[in-house]
Design a protein around this motif. Structure first.
Motif, PDB file in Angstrom:
ATOM      1  N   THR A  97       0.813  -1.099   0.042  1.00 30.72           N
ATOM      2  CA  THR A  97       0.043   0.043  -0.037  1.00 30.72           C
ATOM      3  C   THR A  97       0.877   1.312  -0.065  1.00 30.72           C
ATOM      4  OG1 THR A  97      -1.623  -1.074   1.369  1.00 30.72           O
ATOM      5  CG2 THR A  97      -1.994   1.154   1.317  1.00 30.72           C
ATOM      6  N   ARG A  98       1.480   1.622   1.290  1.00 28.17           N
ATOM      7  CA  ARG A  98       2.259   2.593   1.320  1.00 28.17           C
ATOM      8  C   ARG A  98       3.597   2.792   0.232  1.00 28.17           C
ATOM      9  NH1 ARG A  98       0.522   1.688   5.740  1.00 28.17           N
ATOM     10  NH2 ARG A  98       1.188  -0.456   5.550  1.00 28.17           N
ATOM     11  N   THR A  99       4.293   1.740   0.284  1.00 26.89           N
ATOM     12  CA  THR A  99       5.400   1.773  -0.703  1.00 26.89           C
ATOM     13  C   THR A  99       5.066   2.118  -2.226  1.00 26.89           C
ATOM     14  OG1 THR A  99       6.465   0.274   0.935  1.00 26.89           O
ATOM     15  CG2 THR A  99       7.531   0.651  -1.320  1.00 26.89           C
ATOM     16  N   ARG A 100       4.103   1.405  -2.457  1.00 28.91           N
ATOM     17  CA  ARG A 100       3.634   1.574  -4.029  1.00 28.91           C
ATOM     18  C   ARG A 100       3.056   2.910  -4.231  1.00 28.91           C
ATOM     19  NH1 ARG A 100       0.508  -2.694  -7.560  1.00 28.91           N
ATOM     20  NH2 ARG A 100       0.193  -1.099  -9.305  1.00 28.91           N
ATOM     21  N   ILE A 101       2.301   3.378  -3.164  1.00 36.77           N
ATOM     22  CA  ILE A 101       1.569   4.749  -3.608  1.00 36.77           C
ATOM     23  C   ILE A 101       2.516   5.803  -3.376  1.00 36.77           C
ATOM     24  CG2 ILE A 101       0.135   6.417  -2.491  1.00 36.77           C
ATOM     25  CD1 ILE A 101      -1.729   4.255  -1.873  1.00 36.77           C
ATOM     26  N   SER A 102       3.500   5.544  -2.511  1.00 40.95           N
ATOM     27  CA  SER A 102       4.669   6.409  -2.133  1.00 40.95           C
ATOM     28  C   SER A 102       5.629   6.684  -3.446  1.00 40.95           C
ATOM     29  CB  SER A 102       5.448   6.042  -0.862  1.00 40.95           C
ATOM     30  OG  SER A 102       6.381   7.179  -0.550  1.00 40.95           O
ATOM     31  N   PHE A 103       5.888   5.576  -3.966  1.00 40.51           N
ATOM     32  CA  PHE A 103       6.805   5.646  -5.174  1.00 40.51           C
ATOM     33  C   PHE A 103       6.067   6.526  -6.246  1.00 40.51           C
ATOM     34  CE2 PHE A 103      10.096   2.613  -3.729  1.00 40.51           C
ATOM     35  CZ  PHE A 103      11.034   3.113  -4.235  1.00 40.51           C
ATOM     36  N   GLU A 104       4.713   6.064  -6.393  1.00 39.78           N
ATOM     37  CA  GLU A 104       3.972   6.564  -7.661  1.00 39.78           C
ATOM     38  C   GLU A 104       4.096   7.996  -7.455  1.00 39.78           C
ATOM     39  OE1 GLU A 104       0.322   4.371  -8.560  1.00 39.78           O
ATOM     40  OE2 GLU A 104      -0.061   5.727 -10.135  1.00 39.78           O
ATOM     41  N   LEU A 105       3.680   8.372  -6.364  1.00 37.69           N
ATOM     42  CA  LEU A 105       3.389   9.631  -6.107  1.00 37.69           C
ATOM     43  C   LEU A 105       4.849  10.787  -6.432  1.00 37.69           C
ATOM     44  CD1 LEU A 105       1.262  11.577  -5.221  1.00 37.69           C
ATOM     45  CD2 LEU A 105       1.641  11.226  -2.884  1.00 37.69           C
ATOM     46  N   ALA A 106       5.964   9.999  -5.716  1.00 42.63           N
ATOM     47  CA  ALA A 106       7.082  10.445  -5.942  1.00 42.63           C
ATOM     48  C   ALA A 106       7.569  10.691  -7.362  1.00 42.63           C
ATOM     49  CB  ALA A 106       8.498   9.732  -5.199  1.00 42.63           C
ATOM     50  N   GLU A 107       7.384   9.807  -8.399  1.00 40.47           N
ATOM     51  CA  GLU A 107       7.598   9.745  -9.582  1.00 40.47           C
ATOM     52  C   GLU A 107       6.852  10.821 -10.276  1.00 40.47           C
ATOM     53  OE1 GLU A 107       6.370   5.742 -10.250  1.00 40.47           O
ATOM     54  OE2 GLU A 107       8.271   4.733  -9.350  1.00 40.47           O
ATOM     55  N   LYS A 108       5.352  10.951  -9.929  1.00 43.53           N
ATOM     56  CA  LYS A 108       4.789  12.141 -10.549  1.00 43.53           C
ATOM     57  C   LYS A 108       4.979  13.400 -10.078  1.00 43.53           C
ATOM     58  CE  LYS A 108       0.155   9.270 -10.867  1.00 43.53           C
ATOM     59  NZ  LYS A 108       0.626   8.720 -12.246  1.00 43.53           N
ATOM     60  N   ARG A 109       5.352  13.510  -8.996  1.00 41.64           N
ATOM     61  CA  ARG A 109       5.954  14.682  -8.290  1.00 41.64           C
ATOM     62  C   ARG A 109       7.375  15.332  -8.987  1.00 41.64           C
ATOM     63  NH1 ARG A 109       1.462  16.189  -5.893  1.00 41.64           N
ATOM     64  NH2 ARG A 109       1.170  15.458  -3.895  1.00 41.64           N
ATOM     65  N   LEU A 110       8.020  14.301  -9.375  1.00 40.55           N
ATOM     66  CA  LEU A 110       9.392  14.628 -10.336  1.00 40.55           C
ATOM     67  C   LEU A 110       9.023  14.823 -11.916  1.00 40.55           C
ATOM     68  CD1 LEU A 110      11.650  12.136  -8.520  1.00 40.55           C
ATOM     69  CD2 LEU A 110      12.066  14.602  -8.668  1.00 40.55           C
ATOM     70  N   SER A 111       8.005  14.746 -12.232  1.00 39.00           N
ATOM     71  CA  SER A 111       7.434  14.701 -13.663  1.00 39.00           C
ATOM     72  C   SER A 111       7.833  13.438 -14.542  1.00 39.00           C
ATOM     73  CB  SER A 111       7.936  15.948 -14.260  1.00 39.00           C
ATOM     74  OG  SER A 111       7.483  16.985 -13.672  1.00 39.00           O
ATOM     75  N   ALA A 112       7.925  12.327 -13.872  1.00 35.75           N
ATOM     76  CA  ALA A 112       8.266  11.202 -14.937  1.00 35.75           C
ATOM     77  C   ALA A 112       6.969  10.709 -15.173  1.00 35.75           C
ATOM     78  CB  ALA A 112       8.970  10.134 -13.909  1.00 35.75           C
ATOM     79  N   ASP A 113       7.033   9.767 -16.353  1.00 31.86           N
ATOM     80  CA  ASP A 113       5.856   8.853 -16.753  1.00 31.86           C
ATOM     81  C   ASP A 113       6.075   7.693 -16.030  1.00 31.86           C
ATOM     82  OD1 ASP A 113       4.762  10.778 -18.664  1.00 31.86           O
ATOM     83  OD2 ASP A 113       6.306  10.188 -20.049  1.00 31.86           O
ATOM     84  N   THR A 114       4.771   7.017 -15.515  1.00 29.80           N
ATOM     85  CA  THR A 114       5.100   5.973 -14.808  1.00 29.80           C
ATOM     86  C   THR A 114       3.851   4.970 -15.415  1.00 29.80           C
ATOM     87  OG1 THR A 114       3.021   6.624 -13.228  1.00 29.80           O
ATOM     88  CG2 THR A 114       5.207   7.280 -12.547  1.00 29.80           C
ATOM     89  N   ILE A 115       4.441   3.720 -15.085  1.00 31.83           N
ATOM     90  CA  ILE A 115       3.561   2.454 -15.477  1.00 31.83           C
ATOM     91  C   ILE A 115       3.553   1.516 -14.331  1.00 31.83           C
ATOM     92  CG2 ILE A 115       3.257   0.702 -17.387  1.00 31.83           C
ATOM     93  CD1 ILE A 115       5.603   1.900 -18.886  1.00 31.83           C
ATOM     94  N   ASN A 116       2.199   1.218 -14.079  1.00 28.38           N
ATOM     95  CA  ASN A 116       2.264   0.369 -12.828  1.00 28.38           C
ATOM     96  C   ASN A 116       1.840  -1.130 -13.290  1.00 28.38           C
ATOM     97  OD1 ASN A 116       2.602   1.964 -10.736  1.00 28.38           O
ATOM     98  ND2 ASN A 116       0.571   2.959 -11.245  1.00 28.38           N
ATOM     99  N   PHE A 117       2.513  -2.196 -12.598  1.00 30.03           N
ATOM    100  CA  PHE A 117       2.347  -3.466 -13.122  1.00 30.03           C
ATOM    101  C   PHE A 117       2.187  -4.272 -11.794  1.00 30.03           C
ATOM    102  CE2 PHE A 117       4.476  -7.631 -13.074  1.00 30.03           C
ATOM    103  CZ  PHE A 117       4.181  -8.097 -14.273  1.00 30.03           C
ATOM    104  N   SER A 118       1.306  -5.176 -11.672  1.00 29.76           N
ATOM    105  CA  SER A 118       1.090  -6.179 -10.760  1.00 29.76           C
ATOM    106  C   SER A 118       1.107  -7.280 -11.207  1.00 29.76           C
ATOM    107  CB  SER A 118      -0.315  -5.842 -10.079  1.00 29.76           C
ATOM    108  OG  SER A 118      -0.660  -4.587  -9.641  1.00 29.76           O
ATOM    109  N   ALA A 119       1.584  -8.109 -10.322  1.00 31.41           N
ATOM    110  CA  ALA A 119       2.027  -9.672 -10.918  1.00 31.41           C
ATOM    111  C   ALA A 119       0.403 -10.464 -11.077  1.00 31.41           C
ATOM    112  CB  ALA A 119       2.671 -10.621 -10.189  1.00 31.41           C
TER     113      ALA A 119
END
Lengths: 311, 177
Positions: A57-79
């Motif tokens: 929960t935390r780690t994934r949202i936190s990484f995703e938010l950090a990436e967006k705050r840095l203006s990176a493009d993000t893709i999420n993958f769940s097994a």
């Protein structure tokens, strides 16, 4: 100012200078997160895949938010729900994703060493370990260190107790590496069945089986969750008994008459390793940890995400 | 390495700039002097003190910004950021942006991006100690300039702050290029 490593696989591989660089960069990102527009354009050329083979929960949202705050493009993958269930190997999955021009991989995996395996086969892609089996969870240790420093100024010479399931905890391992590198004293505390017998010698730390003594000794207590999902044998009798012997309660904190800082990496099992009045009380910096997690992950992504095209 | 502004010449230059700014804009209320890390902060501090000594009425605000996260060459190298501090709202404020050397204009472009992420300033003006006008790569000009030496593009102009010589501006050949 680049880190000494192209990946963040574990705290074990970082120098104390690397840790200092990440933490001081995170201070500047924390300032960014207080602004009206909480976003900088630093990684707008970078695409990052968040590869989560394990729940989060935390780690994934936190990484995703950090990436967006840095203006990176993000893709999420769940097994779950991917071709992994059709038998595709880890390397094939990642190679397929990378062929779509992805620059960085943030990975969580149940197998220890999975990110190291990827880093070995994909040396030109920055791999960030978001937790691998019982090995390491480096960004958690970095945000714990950031939060402790914010609260009490320094790590050097401070006494940190790590309490709970040490045997199955990647957070404990990363914390031990980091705290030792930054000059803190470390005690691990928990039932003997949940503390590896070799840990005292291999990591030069103290082992304490009595919770009250550990709390009396420390300035900071990092309370860990019992990782029932990683235990395939009976290591203590019941959760209720665990709480009676190793649960951090306000009665215990009142008894030791000392102001200590309480951390917990989450998810918390209230009433097992930590009682609600401690988790929500004045000693706790648990929500600050979550807040700082975004700034610390921004620092890691920023430091590993740029400067590559000339190297 | 050649000194193009001694400490005394630097002080005189700051004094002249302060008078020029106050001449054009005697009312400093709703105004903030903002230095760009790192050299711009040294100039901005000196300018702020000089303006506060001479101004009649309200004193300006003071802040500093860092452009590291807004650089357009992050793919080439990673730099560690410096401290940011804008302890006031920039909304509708008159911002006097201060830098040590105006060269290509890229730093100022990034500094404007930083400012706009803090709010919507009423007006932004630019004050620089050294203007290397012939090397501009962006349509950016200073409103107030200290000196305008003629320089070659391979040369570097740097503001130094050292204990024994005070603040100096030097020119030297950059062998890296």
């Amino acid at each position: 100012m680049q880190l000494s490593t192209p990946h963040l696989l574990g705290i074990k591989d970082l120098t104390s200078q690397d840790i200092e660089t990440i933490l001081s960069t995170a201070t500047q990102f924390k300032e960014v997160l207080q602004r009206p527009i909480k976003k900088v354009p630093s990684l707008r050329e970078v695409t990052i895949v968040n590869l989560f083979y394990e729940n989060s929960t935390r780690t994934r949202i936190s990484f995703e938010l950090a990436e967006k705050r840095l203006s990176a493009d993000t893709i999420n993958f769940s097994a779950s729900g991917s071709s992994v269930s059709k038998g595709e190997t880890l390397l094939d999955t990642v190679n397929n994703i990378l062929s779509m021009k992805v620059d960085m991989v943030v990975m969580r995996h149940a197998s220890s060493g999975a990110p190291h395996f990827l880093a070995k086969h994909l040396p030109n892609t920055a791999i960030i370990n978001a937790g691998d089996g019982i090995n390491e969870h480096p960004t958690q240790a970095l945000l714990d260190a950031f939060s402790i420093r914010e609260k009490i100024g320094t790590l050097e010479g401070k006494k940190i107790a790590i309490i709970g399931d040490i045997q199955h905890s990647r957070v404990a391992m990363s914390n031990i590496y980091l705290l030792k590198k930054m000059g803190a004293e470390v005690t691990v505390c928990g039932p003997p069945t949940l503390i590896p017998t070799y840990i005292r010698e291999t990591h030069n730390i103290r082992v304490e089986y009595n919770l009250k003594k550990a709390l009396q000794w420390c300035d900071v207590a990092n309370v860990l969750r019992i990782q029932l999902e990683r235990q395939n044998q009976v290591l203590f009798s019941t959760l209720r008994e665990y709480n009676r012997v190793y649960g951090v309660t306000s009665a215990l904190l009142n008894e030791i008459q000392k102001d200590i800082v309480i951390l917990h990496p989450g998810p918390m099992n209230r009433g097992v390793e930590i009682d609600s009045d401690v988790a929500d009380g004045k000693h706790s910096i648990i929500l600050q940890q979550v807040e700082n997690g975004v700034a610390v992950r921004m620092a890691v992504l920023y430091l590993l995400g740029g400067g590559k095209k000339t190297s | 390495m050649e000194v193009i502004l001694t400490h005394q010449a630097f002080r005189n230059c700051i004094e002249t700039l302060a008078q020029e700014i106050l001449g054009r804009r005697p009312d400093m209320s709703n105004t903030a002097i903002v230095g760009i890390q790192q050299g711009g902060v040294v100039v901005a501090e000196a300018l702020y003190e000089a303006i506060c000594r001479s101004v009649k009425g309200a004193q300006p605000d003071y802040g500093q910004i860092d452009i590291t996260f807004y650089r357009d060459d992050l793919h080439k190298q990673i730099l560690q950021p410096d401290k940011m501090n804008l302890p006031f709202s920039v909304d509708d404020k008159h911002i006097l942006l201060v830098d040590d050397v105006l060269f290509t204009g890229r730093t100022i472009k990034a500094a404007l991006d930083v400012l706009l992420d803090y709010g919507r300033p009423g007006k932004v003006e630019l004050c620089v100690l050294v203007d290397r006008a012939e090397h501009r790569q962006f349509p950016i000009q200073a409103d107030y300039r200290g000196i305008t030496p003629s320089t070659a593009s391979r040369e570097k102009i740097k503001l130094l702050k050292e204990g024994n010589t005070g603040i100096q501006v030097v020119r030297f050949d950059d062998k890296m290029q």
